[in-house]
Design an enzyme around this catalytic site. Structure first.
Site: not given
Length: 780
Positions: A297-301
């Protein structure tokens, strides 16, 4: 005149280069982290003779549930009892090894890495061999940093291959531009370079020098526009636009590049978060494209699926959604925190976790991190002396030189003659700040030199004035700048944007130069003795119509964010030591384009509503500069060679079945590419031979762009034109050369229907190169 090294590099600049040459001669910091160097090295997961998938399964089977869950975040802790060290998945290498992520530490004996131009400028070279060599250097330097004990991971979250759809996008600078063909080719060769593969041919999927990751999958190109953020944006995208614009670069990254990583994006696509989209991650990427690697995932997605988007009702639902969709690792700790309760609530099973861990450990094993001490393995001889080498720095200079685009050159204002320039004014906030040359996601560069410093080496009487306090230019010294301009022979203005204007989380609202820049430029031009030279440093396009038509502005250069050697490259172009050959990889729109909502994802124009469309393929409005535009100090001509351009006789090819369908457009007879099949598609391929001549007195690099157009471009949603091939040549003065393109009608003549299918329309197809056209009738 051929390209030569920049001679007048002396004094402080020469010292900088000398220091850079010795930067890599450093002591080894420590041993890199690895597994299987001791007990329990007899375990199956340590047996390098076994298939990697079998080894990964063996390791996963030995983990407790708690240990398994601990590995689902980008910071994966050590499993000491099995000799598995901690691993950090997040490292960055967009245009050089960077310390922007968590896995790379350029704060030990190695404190720098080669910093290439920001990607948008490198793309302007239209040179896949250059892109591959940059990827190759990044892979080598990444492994060197790891071998030097200054890395906790070898997975790099680059390249960014989202299509640069809207000129206001703050991260467009990170991409290869607006064309899916260019972006896909860049993705493939860059990934191959980073991962240690050849530029073409077969891929050794079991051996990675470093791991590259295609991001952000998919239809991601908005940061924060008028309060709409990437975290909550729902991109409404048609099947047609997905098929021919948004997804092709990712397919090329996987199928042609063999990428070992994919990052799903923050946004939703048609209501579904991309990280929770089984159809996207598992069916399309892993199924249709046969992706072999891990998905992050992208960060905190993952957290925003619940916290910001409300797509998941609970944290446990969010974890279940992404793991069942096919995501493997979460940038952040959200999955690590909530996976146990998701199992307890029956929303996921241990097998869901096992599937993800299998993919994660396979990549680490492909990197050789479970084969004992890496010093004794394939890439073990890559040491710190292979970081910031002279060869690598020369490549950074070449990339900057070849990307710079000459937009205007009235009355041959350029190149300047060193012997005739006795005094020069350098005006602009971007002229004396080396960091501004680097763009974003950069690491500490091997050298740090400003355009001003380089120009001082060319002209003894060089006078500098910032003119503006920053790119925002809300404080200026216009009167002082005009006075300075009137006192010297020549004036070079360094204007444009910076990372305060365009970057991650920051989109622009306007396309004009910020603040008082335009007033400053015009005032200086009016005061100067001769037409001034304007150098634009920016990633996204700006509306400089005022400068394009002002006769007192003799030349305009676009230099993007040209990297550590950018100041040198700009000076070499200004003084004729390099013949510019870059071409714009994006359309430069007029400032009125900002009336189009950035949230409208449609590519195709809609005349009934006044929607103008996007990118050169579909845009129907006025431009400041067109995609592919770029001048040179030479003139080039292009002609198809009829004897060498040989389309096949379609009547002799079996397997072509024409159908008329409403999806293809009313009354249109077309051929479904999937039904034609790969064997018949191969038979349809033919060569297109182009004769290219340099009519100038200077040697130069020149990009040959091959386009396709249809007689009725708007029927069936066809593009106005479509780039189908490109090649970069080095031509000596007056030299003639021939370039052969392989044309595949199934790939190059096809278009996407409204339901996303690829079809070839019966009738005329026109190939274009320069002003020449070649017509092929696709009619059996």
């Amino acid at each position: 005149m051929g390209r030569r090294a920049c001679c007048p590099l002396h004094g402080p600049l020469l010292l900088l280069l000398a220091l850079a040459a010795t930067a890599s001669r450093v002591a080894v910091a420590a041993d890199p982290p690895f597994s299987c160097g001791g007990a329990p090295s007899s375990a199956a997961f340590c047996d390098a003779k076994l298939p990697i998938d079998q080894r990964a399964d063996d390791l996963v089977s030995r983990l407790t549930l708690e240990e398994k869950i601990s590995q689902l975040g980008d910071q994966s802790p050590a499993i000491a009892r099995l000799g598995v060290p901690a691993y950090k998945w997040w490292s960055e290498a967009l245009h050089g090894v960077s310390n922007a992520g968590r896995g790379i530490h350029l704060d030990g004996p190695l404190r720098a890495a080669t910093s290439f131009p920001q990607v948008i400028l490198t793309a302007a070279s239209f040179n896949p061999h250059l892109w591959y060599r940059i990827g190759k250097v990044i892979g080598t330097e990444a492994r060197a940093v790891y071998n030097n004990g200054q890395a906790e991971g070898l997975t790099f979250w680059a390249p960014n291959i989202n299509v640069f759809r809207d000129p206001r996008w703050g991260r467009g600078q990170e991409t290869p531009g607006e064309d899916p063909t260019v972006t896909g080719k860049y993705a493939a060769v860059f990934v191959r370079g980073v991962q240690g593969y050849g530029i073409d041919g077969a891929i050794n999927s079991s051996d990675l020098e470093a791991s590259a990751c295609c991001k952000h999958f998919t239809a991601y190109d908005l940061e924060n526009w008028k309060g709409v953020t990437r975290y909550v944006f729902d991109a409404k995208v048609t099947a047609q636009d997905l098929a021919d614009t948004y997804n092709p670069p990712f397919r090329s990254c996987v199928e042609d590049g063999g990428a070992s990583g994919i990052m799903c994006s923050y946004n939703r696509v048609n209501g579904v978060p991309t990280c929770a989209d089984y159809n996207l991650l598992s069916k399309t990427a892993r199924g249709d494209w046969r992706f072999y690697g891990y998905i992050t995932s992208d960060c905190d997605a993952v957290s925003i699926i619940h916290d910001a988007q409300g797509y998941a009702k609970t944290a446990e639902d969010a974890v279940a959604d992404v793991l069942k969709a096919g995501m493997d690792v979460n940038c952040g700790s959200y999955v690590q925190e909530h996976a146990a309760s998701a199992i307890q609530q029956g929303k996921i099973t241990e097998q869901d976790i096992n599937r993800a861990l299998h993919n994660l450990f396979v990549v680490r094993m492909r990197l050789g991190l479970f084969n004992g001490n890496p010093k004794y393995n394939r890439y073990g001889n890559i040491g710190p002396d292979q970081v910031c080498t002279q060869e690598h720095q020369n490549l950074a200079l070449e990339a900057a030189q070849d990307g710079i685009v000459l937009l205007k050159n009235d009355a041959n204002a350029l190149p300047l003659s060193k012997s005739k320039v006795s005094s020069i004014a350098v005006i602009g906030h971007n002229a004396n700040d080396a960091t501004r040359l680097l763009g974003n996601y950069f690491g500490p560069p091997c050298i740090s030199v400003t355009p001003l410093q380089v120009l001082q080496g060319y002209v003894k009487d060089t006078r500098f004035l910032a003119g503006c306090n920053s790119a925002a230019c809300n404080v200026s010294s216009i009167g002082e700048a005009a006075q300075l301009a009137s006192s010297v022979d020549y004036v070079v203005l360094f204007m444009g944007l910076d990372q305060d204007q365009e970057r991650e989380e920051v989109d622009r609202l306007e396309l004009s130069l910020p603040g008082m820049q335009e007033n400053l430029i015009n005032s200086v031009a009016n005061a100067a003795k001769k037409p001034v030279i304007l150098v634009l440093l920016c990633g996204g396009p700006v509306d400089v119509t005022f400068a394009k038509y002002n006769p007192k502005i003799g030349a305009i250069l676009w230099a993007g964010y040209p990297g550590e050697a950018g100041g040198i490259a700009i000076a070499q172009v200004l003084f004729g030591e390099h013949n510019p050959g870059g071409r714009l990889p994006v359309t430069w729109y007029p400032k009125e384009f900002t009336s189009v909502p950035m949230t409208d994802m449609r590519m195709r124009a809609d005349p009934s509503t006044g929607y103008p469309g996007r990118t050169y393929r579909f845009y129907r409005g006025k431009t400041v500069y067109k995609f592919g535009y770029g001048l040179s100090y030479s003139n080039y001509s292009h002609r198809f060679v009829a004897k060498g351009t040989k389309p096949p006789s379609l009547s002799s090819i079996d397997g072509l079945k024409a159908t008329a369908s409403s999806a293809a457009g009313a009354g249109t007879v077309s051929y479904d590419v999937e039904e034609i099949g790969s064997a018949t598609c191969d038979k349809l391929k033919f060569p297109a031979l182009v004769r290219v001549q340099n009519h100038g007195t200077m040697d130069g690099k020149h990009s040959v762009l091959l386009f396709l157009r249809w007689p009725n471009a708007t029927d069936g949603g066809r593009p106005a034109s479509q780039l189908i091939g490109f090649r970069s040549l080095h031509l000596k003065a007056m030299q003639t050369a021939h370039v052969e393109f392989e044309v595949s009608p199934c790939k190059h003549f096809s278009r996407a229907t409204e339901d996303g299918k690829k079809v070839i329309d019966q009738g005329s197809h026109l190939m274009m190169v320069g002003d020449d056209e070649f017509e092929m009738s696709f009619t059996p």
